[in-house]
Scaffold this motif. Structure first.
Motif, PDB file in Angstrom:
ATOM      1  N   LEU A 255       2.104   6.765  -8.556  1.00 42.33           N
ATOM      2  CA  LEU A 255       1.670   5.581  -7.820  1.00 42.33           C
ATOM      3  C   LEU A 255       1.715   4.329  -8.687  1.00 42.33           C
ATOM      4  O   LEU A 255       2.119   3.252  -8.220  1.00 42.33           O
ATOM      5  CB  LEU A 255       0.254   5.796  -7.274  1.00 42.33           C
ATOM      6  CG  LEU A 255       0.148   6.786  -6.104  1.00 42.33           C
ATOM      7  CD1 LEU A 255      -1.308   7.026  -5.727  1.00 42.33           C
ATOM      8  CD2 LEU A 255       0.923   6.281  -4.888  1.00 42.33           C
ATOM      9  N   VAL A 256       1.319   4.460  -9.939  1.00 38.10           N
ATOM     10  CA  VAL A 256       1.366   3.299 -10.830  1.00 38.10           C
ATOM     11  C   VAL A 256       2.808   2.905 -11.120  1.00 38.10           C
ATOM     12  O   VAL A 256       3.153   1.720 -11.140  1.00 38.10           O
ATOM     13  CB  VAL A 256       0.595   3.584 -12.143  1.00 38.10           C
ATOM     14  CG1 VAL A 256       0.800   2.445 -13.146  1.00 38.10           C
ATOM     15  CG2 VAL A 256      -0.893   3.756 -11.862  1.00 38.10           C
ATOM     16  N   LEU A 257       3.684   3.900 -11.309  1.00 35.19           N
ATOM     17  CA  LEU A 257       5.099   3.596 -11.512  1.00 35.19           C
ATOM     18  C   LEU A 257       5.688   2.904 -10.285  1.00 35.19           C
ATOM     19  O   LEU A 257       6.603   2.094 -10.393  1.00 35.19           O
ATOM     20  CB  LEU A 257       5.881   4.876 -11.795  1.00 35.19           C
ATOM     21  CG  LEU A 257       5.644   5.574 -13.133  1.00 35.19           C
ATOM     22  CD1 LEU A 257       6.490   6.831 -13.246  1.00 35.19           C
ATOM     23  CD2 LEU A 257       5.927   4.647 -14.299  1.00 35.19           C
ATOM     24  N   GLY A 258       5.136   3.223  -9.114  1.00 28.74           N
ATOM     25  CA  GLY A 258       5.611   2.592  -7.887  1.00 28.74           C
ATOM     26  C   GLY A 258       5.067   1.196  -7.662  1.00 28.74           C
ATOM     27  O   GLY A 258       5.400   0.554  -6.663  1.00 28.74           O
ATOM     28  N   LYS A 267      -2.812  -6.466  -2.188  1.00 28.54           N
ATOM     29  CA  LYS A 267      -1.465  -6.454  -2.759  1.00 28.54           C
ATOM     30  C   LYS A 267      -0.798  -5.086  -2.709  1.00 28.54           C
ATOM     31  O   LYS A 267       0.304  -4.909  -3.205  1.00 28.54           O
ATOM     32  CB  LYS A 267      -1.521  -6.949  -4.209  1.00 28.54           C
ATOM     33  CG  LYS A 267      -1.959  -8.397  -4.332  1.00 28.54           C
ATOM     34  CD  LYS A 267      -1.967  -8.859  -5.762  1.00 28.54           C
ATOM     35  CE  LYS A 267      -2.431 -10.322  -5.870  1.00 28.54           C
ATOM     36  NZ  LYS A 267      -2.472 -10.781  -7.275  1.00 28.54           N
ATOM     37  N   VAL A 268      -1.451  -4.120  -2.120  1.00 28.37           N
ATOM     38  CA  VAL A 268      -0.908  -2.769  -2.017  1.00 28.37           C
ATOM     39  C   VAL A 268       0.229  -2.753  -0.998  1.00 28.37           C
ATOM     40  O   VAL A 268       0.158  -3.391   0.038  1.00 28.37           O
ATOM     41  CB  VAL A 268      -2.023  -1.781  -1.596  1.00 28.37           C
ATOM     42  CG1 VAL A 268      -1.438  -0.429  -1.242  1.00 28.37           C
ATOM     43  CG2 VAL A 268      -3.058  -1.644  -2.704  1.00 28.37           C
ATOM     44  N   ARG A 269       1.297  -2.008  -1.310  1.00 25.91           N
ATOM     45  CA  ARG A 269       2.432  -1.852  -0.409  1.00 25.91           C
ATOM     46  C   ARG A 269       2.721  -0.366  -0.230  1.00 25.91           C
ATOM     47  O   ARG A 269       2.657   0.397  -1.181  1.00 25.91           O
ATOM     48  CB  ARG A 269       3.678  -2.555  -0.983  1.00 25.91           C
ATOM     49  CG  ARG A 269       3.506  -4.055  -1.196  1.00 25.91           C
ATOM     50  CD  ARG A 269       3.386  -4.806   0.115  1.00 25.91           C
ATOM     51  NE  ARG A 269       3.257  -6.241  -0.093  1.00 25.91           N
ATOM     52  CZ  ARG A 269       2.097  -6.881  -0.228  1.00 25.91           C
ATOM     53  NH1 ARG A 269       0.963  -6.195  -0.169  1.00 25.91           N
ATOM     54  NH2 ARG A 269       2.046  -8.179  -0.421  1.00 25.91           N
ATOM     55  N   PHE A 270       3.069   0.037   0.995  1.00 23.14           N
ATOM     56  CA  PHE A 270       3.283   1.464   1.250  1.00 23.14           C
ATOM     57  C   PHE A 270       4.466   2.018   0.467  1.00 23.14           C
ATOM     58  O   PHE A 270       4.501   3.210   0.147  1.00 23.14           O
ATOM     59  CB  PHE A 270       3.493   1.718   2.746  1.00 23.14           C
ATOM     60  CG  PHE A 270       3.468   3.172   3.100  1.00 23.14           C
ATOM     61  CD1 PHE A 270       2.267   3.856   3.217  1.00 23.14           C
ATOM     62  CD2 PHE A 270       4.652   3.878   3.292  1.00 23.14           C
ATOM     63  CE1 PHE A 270       2.233   5.211   3.521  1.00 23.14           C
ATOM     64  CE2 PHE A 270       4.629   5.227   3.593  1.00 23.14           C
ATOM     65  CZ  PHE A 270       3.418   5.892   3.711  1.00 23.14           C
ATOM     66  N   MET A 271       5.424   1.168   0.131  1.00 20.03           N
ATOM     67  CA  MET A 271       6.571   1.668  -0.616  1.00 20.03           C
ATOM     68  C   MET A 271       6.176   2.130  -2.016  1.00 20.03           C
ATOM     69  O   MET A 271       6.956   2.816  -2.688  1.00 20.03           O
ATOM     70  CB  MET A 271       7.656   0.595  -0.707  1.00 20.03           C
ATOM     71  CG  MET A 271       7.402  -0.505  -1.700  1.00 20.03           C
ATOM     72  SD  MET A 271       8.876  -1.526  -1.903  1.00 20.03           S
ATOM     73  CE  MET A 271       8.369  -2.565  -3.291  1.00 20.03           C
ATOM     74  N   ASN A 272       4.953   1.795  -2.457  1.00 16.34           N
ATOM     75  CA  ASN A 272       4.466   2.292  -3.748  1.00 16.34           C
ATOM     76  C   ASN A 272       4.516   3.816  -3.794  1.00 16.34           C
ATOM     77  O   ASN A 272       4.806   4.404  -4.842  1.00 16.34           O
ATOM     78  CB  ASN A 272       3.029   1.840  -3.998  1.00 16.34           C
ATOM     79  CG  ASN A 272       2.852   0.335  -4.039  1.00 16.34           C
ATOM     80  OD1 ASN A 272       1.810  -0.185  -3.669  1.00 16.34           O
ATOM     81  ND2 ASN A 272       3.874  -0.397  -4.489  1.00 16.34           N
ATOM     82  N   VAL A 273       4.222   4.465  -2.659  1.00 13.27           N
ATOM     83  CA  VAL A 273       4.220   5.930  -2.594  1.00 13.27           C
ATOM     84  C   VAL A 273       5.631   6.480  -2.774  1.00 13.27           C
ATOM     85  O   VAL A 273       5.873   7.367  -3.606  1.00 13.27           O
ATOM     86  CB  VAL A 273       3.646   6.419  -1.244  1.00 13.27           C
ATOM     87  CG1 VAL A 273       3.698   7.938  -1.160  1.00 13.27           C
ATOM     88  CG2 VAL A 273       2.227   5.931  -1.054  1.00 13.27           C
ATOM     89  N   ILE A 274       6.568   5.968  -1.991  1.00 14.91           N
ATOM     90  CA  ILE A 274       7.929   6.513  -1.976  1.00 14.91           C
ATOM     91  C   ILE A 274       8.655   6.239  -3.283  1.00 14.91           C
ATOM     92  O   ILE A 274       9.167   7.151  -3.940  1.00 14.91           O
ATOM     93  CB  ILE A 274       8.713   5.930  -0.786  1.00 14.91           C
ATOM     94  CG1 ILE A 274       8.003   6.279   0.527  1.00 14.91           C
ATOM     95  CG2 ILE A 274      10.151   6.443  -0.776  1.00 14.91           C
ATOM     96  CD1 ILE A 274       8.577   5.603   1.744  1.00 14.91           C
ATOM     97  N   VAL A 275       8.670   4.963  -3.679  1.00 18.14           N
ATOM     98  CA  VAL A 275       9.384   4.587  -4.902  1.00 18.14           C
ATOM     99  C   VAL A 275       8.751   5.252  -6.121  1.00 18.14           C
ATOM    100  O   VAL A 275       9.454   5.773  -6.997  1.00 18.14           O
ATOM    101  CB  VAL A 275       9.395   3.051  -5.071  1.00 18.14           C
ATOM    102  CG1 VAL A 275      10.041   2.664  -6.401  1.00 18.14           C
ATOM    103  CG2 VAL A 275      10.146   2.400  -3.924  1.00 18.14           C
TER     104      VAL A 275
END
Length: 322
Positions: A255-258, A267-275
């Protein structure tokens, strides 16, 4: 004149801030592309040749990370995900032999939700910090996993391995991600989570039932990891004493890498999970293919993790984790 100059200065500052935020949002994607290319070059393009094997490692992490993503959005942490996965995997295996696969999947989800409810109860109603509660349950249920698997691995029905196909695992992961994205992006659920992460007191004053939301999110996170247990056991059809080991660390790093802000909030974005999940798996698989020792891999992963934390930590709103 002075007032106009001040207005232009503020507008320029806002534009600069917007450009910086957009850059930070796409940095993980750029990092994923760069790391993928670098490791393919270093391994003579073996990673592309083994993409099926590489991607087979991402499904469990991505599903479980979705639940933790919701928790971190509201400013909390969960270190018990590995133990939840291990316990739920044992439940899935046992029920698959006696009650069938559908009941086994439901049993895994319910067992994960039950542990999540335990975390939520002590965190919300007993007012114990989330990282303390989840560390305690991590060790508690890790002990149960060791006990159940002390003599031999817990095996499931042979039919479980019939589900070890890319369409099944990819389909399950896609369904979870699509539903989670819709709920996070287009419903009050996501809005409330970000509001709690940005400021719990303000969220409470605005009418959000913060305690109920926090409790339900922990239950949801546990249920998602319980579902991920089904994907976990179909690979070999059994669970060993190391089942789910280090999953919580993998999720946090992913999650941190994303680009996930440690403090959660707006500022959270859902793409944080996937990426993030893809970036972690590519990084881990690339280092493994290079033949590096475990110690060297951990050193490199630690350095990368610290760099991303330094880039994505929101210093303006960072606070003690709830």
């Amino acid at each position: 004149m002075a007032e106009n100059a001040n207005t232009e200065s503020r507008e320029e500052a806002l534009k600069k801030l917007s450009r910086m935020q957009n850059l930070r949002a796409i940095l993980p994607v750029i990092g994923l592309v760069i790391i993928f290319i670098v490791f393919n070059l270093l391994t003579n393009w073996r990673m592309i040749g083994n993409m099926k094997l590489v991607l087979s490692q991402v499904y469990v992490t991505m599903i479980a990370a979705t639940g933790v993503f919701f928790i971190m959005t509201m400013g909390g942490l969960d270190f018990s995900q590995g133990s939840i996965l291990g316990i739920s995997s044992i439940v899935v295996c046992l029920l698959s032999k006696t009650a069938g696969i559908p009941v086994a999947i439901l049993g895994g989800i319910l067992s994960g939700a039950a542990i999540g409810a335990m975390n939520g109860y002590f965190y919300v109603f007993r007012k114990i910090k989330s990282f303390i509660v989840t560390i305690c349950t991590m060790f508690l249920f890790r002990g149960f996993i060791k006990y159940f698997t002390s003599n031999a691995p817990v095996s499931g029905a042979v039919a479980l391995m019939d589900f070890d196909t890319t369409p099944v695992k990819l389909g399950c992961t896609a369904v979870v991600l699509i539903i989670a994205y819709i709920a996070f992006r287009w419903t009050k659920f996501g809005t409330y989570l970000k509001a709690i992460g940005a400021g719990e007191k303000a969220a409470k004053f605005s009418g959000i039932r913060t305690d109920k939301m926090k409790f339900l999110v922990y239950v949801l996170a546990g249920a998602l990891t319980g579902f991920a247990a089904f994907i976990n056991v179909v690979k070999v059809g059994s669970v060993t004493s190391s089942g789910g080991n280090q999953l919580e660390t993998q999720i946090l790093i992913a999650l941190v890498l994303g680009g996930m802000p440690i403090s959660g909030g707006a500022k959270v974005r859902f793409m944080n999970v996937i990426v993030g999940s893809l970036l972690y798996i590519v990084l881990n698989s690339g280092l493994t293919m290079m033949g590096l020792t475990t110690q060297t891999m951990q050193l490199i992963q630690g350095v990368v993790f610290l760099v991303f934390v330094a880039v994505f930590a929101d210093r303006q709103s960072l606070q003690v984790i709830k």
